[in-house]
Every structure is written in C-alpha cells, then in structure tokens.
Design an enzyme around this catalytic site. Sequence first.
Site, PDB file in Angstrom:
ATOM      1  CE1 TYR A   1      -3.745  -2.324   0.024  1.00 40.69           C
ATOM      2  CE2 TYR A   1      -2.936  -3.140   2.138  1.00 40.69           C
ATOM      3  CZ  TYR A   1      -3.793  -3.247   1.054  1.00 40.69           C
ATOM      4  OH  TYR A   1      -4.697  -4.278   0.996  1.00 40.69           O
TER       5      TYR A   1
ATOM      6  CG  HIS B   1      -9.325  -0.757  -5.133  1.00 36.34           C
ATOM      7  ND1 HIS B   1      -9.889  -1.016  -3.917  1.00 36.34           N
ATOM      8  CD2 HIS B   1     -10.318  -0.852  -6.046  1.00 36.34           C
ATOM      9  CE1 HIS B   1     -11.171  -1.293  -4.078  1.00 36.34           C
ATOM     10  NE2 HIS B   1     -11.470  -1.188  -5.365  1.00 36.34           N
TER      11      HIS B   1
HETATM   12  C1  DQA Z   1      -7.728  -1.962  -1.134  1.00 39.59           C
HETATM   13  C2  DQA Z   1      -7.831  -3.373  -1.710  1.00 39.59           C
HETATM   14  C3  DQA Z   1      -8.792  -4.224  -0.885  1.00 39.59           C
HETATM   15  O1  DQA Z   1      -8.852  -5.546  -1.403  1.00 39.59           O
HETATM   16  C4  DQA Z   1      -8.317  -4.301   0.554  1.00 39.59           C
HETATM   17  O2  DQA Z   1      -9.270  -4.994   1.346  1.00 39.59           O
HETATM   18  C5  DQA Z   1      -8.021  -2.959   1.148  1.00 39.59           C
HETATM   19  C6  DQA Z   1      -7.335  -1.974   0.331  1.00 39.59           C
HETATM   20  C7  DQA Z   1      -6.682  -1.105  -1.888  1.00 39.59           C
HETATM   21  O3  DQA Z   1      -6.744   0.115  -1.780  1.00 39.59           O
HETATM   22  O4  DQA Z   1      -5.797  -1.658  -2.544  1.00 39.59           O
HETATM   23  O5  DQA Z   1      -8.264  -2.715   2.334  1.00 39.59           O
HETATM   24  O6  DQA Z   1      -8.986  -1.321  -1.296  1.00 39.59           O
END
Ligand code: DQA
Length: 149
Positions: free
Chosen positions: A23, A101
Amino acid sequence: MAQLLVLHGPNLDLLGRREPALYGHATLAEIDALLAAEARRAGHALHSFQSAAEHALIERIHAAAREGVAGIVFNPAGYTHTSVALRDALLAVAIPFVEVHLSNPQARESFRHHSHFSDIAVGTVTGFGAESYRLGLLGLLAHLARAPA
Ligand code: DQA
C-alpha cells in the site's frame, strides 16, 4: 465550485504503516491533503471521511446527498468485496463516484477479484498506490465537466 467527497473504508487509517510493500508509505492525511490541493487547483472544495464502520460510511453517503455533493472518490477497502449495503447507498443517492484502490485487486487473492462497485462506478483506478486517488479525482472532475448540470 463543486463539493466533492473522498471516502475511505476500513484499515486505510493505518496507511503508511499497513503492509507498505502493498500500500506504500503515504499516510491517509498526506493523501487527503494532496487531493484537497488538487481539487482546490480546479476550483472545487473537497472533504474526506474515513471509517471502519459500514453504517458510518452509509450515513456519510446519505449526508452527501443532502449537502449536494457532486461526486465521490471511494476506496471501499475490504467492503469492496462484501458490501451490498454500501452499493445500495450509492445507488440510492445516485452521486457519480470513481472507485479507487492503492493495490491492484485483480492481481491478488481471488476473493478480491469481485467488486460490488465497479459496475456502477463512473470508472475505476487501481494499482498506482496513492496516485490511484489523484488519478481517480482527475477522472471524476473530467466526468463532472462533461456531464450535463
Ligand atoms: C484496497 C484493496 C482491498 O482488497 C483491501 O481490502 C483494502 C485496500 C486497496 O486500496 O488496494 O483494504 O482497497
């Protein structure tokens, strides 16, 4: 000048410390500040809201309709793959939104491959880290600029 909203789902308050290889290192506050500056540059006002609680996100979406919010950038996080109720809230208020995402869910576990939001979003941006949010906002602004008022 339009009112815009950025909504963040569960665990995104931990950005910067949460699985940084996946992330990135930007914190939620840094992402929000970047988005607010980008919106301001385009002459719009942007507010941000994060919650782990599905009901709080739903209530924020209802409030957005009352406030006349023109568009939403939404990272539903884990709720992406589970929440019919959040999908229904967005359908109920009919506010255009872009799904974003940080990671690319399609390149991850199979339970992340389905989104309850992608088919009702204006568009989706995935896999670019914090940049996904900025690109999502730019896409939303382009959509609002060409949508009839
Ligand atoms: C997310 C991807 C989702 O699968 C995960 O549960 C997240 C973060 C992303 O920003 O990559 O919490 O939304």
